[in-house]
Design a protein around this motif. Structure first.
Motif, PDB file in Angstrom:
ATOM      1  N   MET A 123      56.451  49.138  79.459  1.00  0.00           N
ATOM      2  CA  MET A 123      55.167  48.431  80.307  1.00  0.00           C
ATOM      3  C   MET A 123      54.103  48.876  79.598  1.00  0.00           C
ATOM      4  SD  MET A 123      56.165  46.949  83.231  1.00  0.00           S
ATOM      5  CE  MET A 123      54.721  47.384  84.623  1.00  0.00           C
ATOM      6  N   LEU A 124      53.125  47.975  79.408  1.00  0.00           N
ATOM      7  CA  LEU A 124      51.916  48.154  78.664  1.00  0.00           C
ATOM      8  C   LEU A 124      50.591  48.175  79.642  1.00  0.00           C
ATOM      9  CD1 LEU A 124      52.183  46.156  75.484  1.00  0.00           C
ATOM     10  CD2 LEU A 124      53.102  48.308  75.735  1.00  0.00           C
ATOM     11  N   ILE A 125      49.994  49.176  79.486  1.00  0.00           N
ATOM     12  CA  ILE A 125      48.706  49.232  80.289  1.00  0.00           C
ATOM     13  C   ILE A 125      47.429  48.598  79.352  1.00  0.00           C
ATOM     14  CG2 ILE A 125      46.992  50.747  81.652  1.00  0.00           C
ATOM     15  CD1 ILE A 125      49.215  52.737  81.943  1.00  0.00           C
ATOM     16  N   VAL A 126      46.900  47.655  79.797  1.00  0.00           N
ATOM     17  CA  VAL A 126      45.823  46.797  79.232  1.00  0.00           C
ATOM     18  C   VAL A 126      44.621  46.737  79.847  1.00  0.00           C
ATOM     19  CG1 VAL A 126      45.641  44.665  78.336  1.00  0.00           C
ATOM     20  CG2 VAL A 126      47.794  45.356  78.510  1.00  0.00           C
ATOM     21  N   ASP A 127      43.421  46.986  79.173  1.00  0.00           N
ATOM     22  CA  ASP A 127      42.445  47.138  79.595  1.00  0.00           C
ATOM     23  C   ASP A 127      41.537  46.152  79.116  1.00  0.00           C
ATOM     24  OD1 ASP A 127      39.676  47.641  80.338  1.00  0.00           O
ATOM     25  OD2 ASP A 127      40.150  49.850  80.397  1.00  0.00           O
ATOM     26  N   VAL A 183      42.922  45.263  75.456  1.00  0.00           N
ATOM     27  CA  VAL A 183      43.344  46.415  74.675  1.00  0.00           C
ATOM     28  C   VAL A 183      44.471  47.035  75.402  1.00  0.00           C
ATOM     29  CG1 VAL A 183      42.457  48.334  73.670  1.00  0.00           C
ATOM     30  CG2 VAL A 183      41.177  46.146  73.569  1.00  0.00           C
ATOM     31  N   VAL A 184      45.297  47.592  74.399  1.00  0.00           N
ATOM     32  CA  VAL A 184      46.591  47.963  75.026  1.00  0.00           C
ATOM     33  C   VAL A 184      46.125  49.654  74.949  1.00  0.00           C
ATOM     34  CG1 VAL A 184      49.067  48.904  74.849  1.00  0.00           C
ATOM     35  CG2 VAL A 184      48.364  46.473  74.534  1.00  0.00           C
ATOM     36  N   THR A 185      46.109  50.433  76.107  1.00  0.00           N
ATOM     37  CA  THR A 185      45.585  51.555  76.219  1.00  0.00           C
ATOM     38  C   THR A 185      46.843  52.551  76.304  1.00  0.00           C
ATOM     39  OG1 THR A 185      45.325  51.496  78.712  1.00  0.00           O
ATOM     40  CG2 THR A 185      43.373  51.159  77.117  1.00  0.00           C
ATOM     41  N   ASN A 186      47.997  52.381  76.864  1.00  0.00           N
ATOM     42  CA  ASN A 186      49.081  53.192  76.916  1.00  0.00           C
ATOM     43  C   ASN A 186      50.294  52.434  76.919  1.00  0.00           C
ATOM     44  OD1 ASN A 186      48.038  55.935  77.699  1.00  0.00           O
ATOM     45  ND2 ASN A 186      46.716  54.662  78.957  1.00  0.00           N
ATOM     46  N   VAL A 187      51.462  53.021  76.800  1.00  0.00           N
ATOM     47  CA  VAL A 187      52.769  52.422  76.842  1.00  0.00           C
ATOM     48  C   VAL A 187      53.587  53.121  77.548  1.00  0.00           C
ATOM     49  CG1 VAL A 187      54.791  51.693  75.355  1.00  0.00           C
ATOM     50  CG2 VAL A 187      52.547  51.819  74.419  1.00  0.00           C
ATOM     51  N   ILE A 188      54.365  52.546  78.536  1.00  0.00           N
ATOM     52  CA  ILE A 188      55.290  53.532  79.571  1.00  0.00           C
ATOM     53  C   ILE A 188      56.630  52.914  79.038  1.00  0.00           C
ATOM     54  CG2 ILE A 188      56.186  53.750  81.752  1.00  0.00           C
ATOM     55  CD1 ILE A 188      53.146  52.884  82.806  1.00  0.00           C
ATOM     56  N   HIS A 189      57.426  54.071  78.382  1.00  0.00           N
ATOM     57  CA  HIS A 189      58.704  53.806  77.806  1.00  0.00           C
ATOM     58  C   HIS A 189      59.492  54.791  78.356  1.00  0.00           C
ATOM     59  CE1 HIS A 189      61.272  53.045  74.220  1.00  0.00           C
ATOM     60  NE2 HIS A 189      61.452  54.225  74.172  1.00  0.00           N
ATOM     61  N   ALA A 190      60.861  54.006  79.011  1.00  0.00           N
ATOM     62  CA  ALA A 190      61.819  54.658  79.407  1.00  0.00           C
ATOM     63  C   ALA A 190      62.729  55.185  78.305  1.00  0.00           C
ATOM     64  CB  ALA A 190      62.722  53.893  80.423  1.00  0.00           C
ATOM     65  N   LEU A 191      63.341  56.450  78.342  1.00  0.00           N
ATOM     66  CA  LEU A 191      64.208  56.753  77.503  1.00  0.00           C
ATOM     67  C   LEU A 191      65.732  56.682  77.556  1.00  0.00           C
ATOM     68  CD1 LEU A 191      62.474  60.712  76.747  1.00  0.00           C
ATOM     69  CD2 LEU A 191      62.241  58.487  75.300  1.00  0.00           C
TER      70      LEU A 191
END
Length: 191
Positions: A123-127, A183-191
């Motif tokens: 999931m990408l957080i996009v602003d 602009v992508v500000t954060n990446v939510i990445h599951a391990l």
């Protein structure tokens, strides 16, 4: 002489535009126009975009998720002594979403951004309120297709750069329909 209205022989001949058929002008609120255009865009893809956006979500602002933030940082090198002191609780919405009215979440499909830490199903957080600068990771609409790439301006040329050697950069020229969606500000990445 009358003003306004339809005039015989005025305008582009029907069916000669970009879509090869009659079109209709539609007014949309600016805040949702790009999303609707991207959702409606279909057809064949002329450029290999690599990593694509699978779905778009608006973050839920009514809920609050408070999690404990421990005082001691976690060592990524040699292990460090630990203490169980909680510094404070943080709300992930407030921590990750700086501009709630212009922030969206998107789910990723594809592997062209793996070297930037963006993997399939992340999931990408996009602003959308952040001004785009050279080198940022952006969500772009390229010829009607949503993709995530790093924007690179070199002299008078603009490129959308993958972060995986198996994919080619996309050169943006006068024939490319490009809209920067955010602009992508954060990446939510599951391990």
């Amino acid at each position: 002489m009358p003003r306004g209205g339809k005039r015989i022989g005025a305008g582009r001949p029907q069916g000669t535009g970009k879509y090869g058929e009659a079109t209709k002008a539609v007014r949309l609120p600016i805040r949702i126009a790009d999303e609707i255009l991207a959702a409606l865009a279909g057809g064949s893809q002329e450029i290999e975009l690599g990593t694509m956006v699978q779905s778009i979500f608006k973050p839920e602002r009514k809920t609050k998720v408070s999690l404990p933030l421990y005082l001691n940082p976690v060592a990524a090198g040699l292990p460090a002594p630990t203490e169980d002191y909680v510094d404070d609780n943080i709300d992930l919405n407030r921590h990750l979403v700086k501009h709630p009215d212009t922030t969206y979440l998107v789910r990723v499909v594809g592997e062209s951004m793996i070297d930037a830490g963006i993997h399939p199903n992340d999931m990408l957080i996009v602003d959308r309120s952040i001004e785009v600068t050279n080198g940022q990771v952006v969500i772009a609409v390229v010829n009607g297709e949503l993709t995530v790439k790093r924007i690179r301006k070199d002299r008078d040329k603009l490129w959308l750069m993958p972060e995986n050697e198996a994919f080619k950069p996309i050169e943006i020229d006068e024939h490319t329909d490009l809209h920067i969606w955010g602009v992508v500000t954060n990446v939510i990445h599951a391990l």
